[in-house]
Design an enzyme around this catalytic site. Structure first.
Site, PDB file in Angstrom:
ATOM      1  N   GLY A  39      40.827  46.229  53.253  1.00 44.10           N
ATOM      2  CA  GLY A  39      42.084  45.742  53.805  1.00 44.10           C
ATOM      3  C   GLY A  39      42.408  44.307  53.419  1.00 44.10           C
ATOM      4  CB  ALA A  40      42.931  41.240  53.928  1.00 42.21           C
ATOM      5  CG  ASP A  43      50.429  41.585  44.127  1.00 44.71           C
ATOM      6  OD1 ASP A  43      50.805  42.253  45.123  1.00 44.71           O
ATOM      7  OD2 ASP A  43      51.128  40.702  43.594  1.00 44.71           O
ATOM      8  N   GLY A  44      45.864  42.922  43.856  1.00 46.40           N
ATOM      9  CA  GLY A  44      44.711  43.566  43.209  1.00 46.40           C
ATOM     10  C   GLY A  44      44.506  44.961  43.780  1.00 46.40           C
ATOM     11  CG  HIS A  45      43.298  45.431  47.843  1.00 39.53           C
ATOM     12  ND1 HIS A  45      43.484  44.227  48.480  1.00 39.53           N
ATOM     13  CD2 HIS A  45      41.971  45.669  47.885  1.00 39.53           C
ATOM     14  CE1 HIS A  45      42.323  43.759  48.894  1.00 39.53           C
ATOM     15  NE2 HIS A  45      41.379  44.613  48.548  1.00 39.53           N
ATOM     16  CE  LYS A 158      37.436  38.675  42.920  1.00 36.29           C
ATOM     17  NZ  LYS A 158      36.544  38.964  44.023  1.00 36.29           N
ATOM     18  CB  VAL A 185      45.361  41.770  39.922  1.00 39.60           C
ATOM     19  CG1 VAL A 185      46.701  41.077  40.112  1.00 39.60           C
ATOM     20  CG2 VAL A 185      45.568  43.218  39.488  1.00 39.60           C
ATOM     21  NE  ARG A 196      34.016  37.495  51.720  1.00 41.86           N
ATOM     22  CZ  ARG A 196      33.476  38.675  51.432  1.00 41.86           C
ATOM     23  NH1 ARG A 196      33.659  39.236  50.252  1.00 41.86           N
ATOM     24  NH2 ARG A 196      32.742  39.310  52.331  1.00 41.86           N
TER      25      ARG A 196
END
Ligand code: AMP
Length: 287
Positions: A39-40, A43-45, A158, A185, A196
């Protein structure tokens, strides 16, 4: 727009509802991709959702801050949680189902099993500083793969060692799910997106791209013919002058993660973890 897509979004809070939805799709002949996260969402997710949509008809994202992959000294309780904002982002990316299991759903009373990892999980990178981390990751990923039974699952480069650990586990334990990696990303200044990054102060945020820059310079030196060891020493020095305390800066074989000292024995992946104040950042790039 967002409100509309959120209202179409399916949410499952337990394994039974997840499986019922996946079974419904399967009856229609549709394939399913899973992107596990904590979560949180950034754009990478969201790039994992885009990748997943290319690989399958339906995209499930799980959000579960997995306690067993955090050491007692780490940031489990402080880890950012913002499920409503996450749901809006996932819906806007046209994901299909958000799986939000509770800790009791994932680890019911009496839970007693764990996956023992070796190979890439014992490469001497993250595992050296987080010795219980990959057992926690592998176990929760194995559970998510069994709960969802997706055709494919997508993980970010990542967390490069994690991608290798999950790939190894899926192969070793005969999971039918195919594991895919997705490129990292980054912000415009090179900092890899991470949940983080919100921990960074303004000064630390300004210093943070030095991690990517050090890796890029290191890769360029190796490509130009410098010795791997000399290039790594320069990268460690660059990090120290930018105010980082490095846990490791290493060159590894990109597939096995074993140490590599000659470019000809490559492909090479450079991997680093370094602390900026209280925040620990990781990054990696191909040479
Ligand atoms: P996390 O929520 O940090 O556990 O990450 C969930 C998934 O998103 C993992 O597969 C990560 O590797 C991936 N991920 C995290 N940050 C990025 C990024 N900047 N680019 C691409 N994938 C990422």
């Amino acid at each position: 727009m967002v409100a509309d897509s959120v209202s179409r979004l399916e949410i499952a809070g337990d394994v039974a509802s997840l499986r019922a939805k996946v079974a419904e799709w399967r009856r229609l002949g549709e394939t399913v991709a899973l992107a596990p996260t904590m979560g949180a969402l950034h754009d990478g997710h969201i790039s994992l959702v885009a990748q997943a949509k290319k690989l399958a008809h339906r995209v499930v994202m799980s959000i579960f801050v997995n306690p067993t992959q955090f050491a007692p000294t780490e940031d489990f309780s402080a880890y950012p949680r913002m499920v409503e904002a996450d749901a809006a982002k996932f819906a806007a990316a046209e994901g299909d189902l958000l799986f939000l299991p509770s800790a009791a759903e994932v680890y019911p009373a009496g839970f007693a099993s764990q996956i023992i990892t070796a190979g890439p999980a014992a490469a001497g990178l993250e595992d050296r500083f987080r010795p219980t981390h990959f057992a926690g990751v592998a176990t929760v990923v194995a559970k998510l793969l069994n709960q969802c039974r997706p055709d494919v699952a997508v993980f970010g480069e990542k967390d490069y060692q994690q991608l290798k650990v999950v790939t190894q586990m899926a192969r070793d334990l005969d999971f039918e799910t195919q594991i895919f990696g997705a490129p990292t990303v980054r912000e415009a200044d090179g900092l890899a997106l991470s949940s983080r990054n919100v921990y960074l102060s303004a000064d630390e945020r300004r210093a943070a791209p030095a991690l990517y820059r050090a890796l890029m310079a290191c890769a360029a030196e190796i490509r130009a013919g410098a010795s791997i060891e000399a290039a790594l020493v320069a990268a460690r020095e660059a990090l120290a002058s930018a105010g980082f305390a490095a846990d490791y800066v290493e060159a590894r074989h990109a597939e096995t993660l074993s140490p590599i000292s000659l470019r000809a024995n490559g492909p090479i992946r450079l991997l680093a973890a370094a602390r900026l104040g209280k925040t620990r950042l990781i990054d990696n790039i191909a040479v």
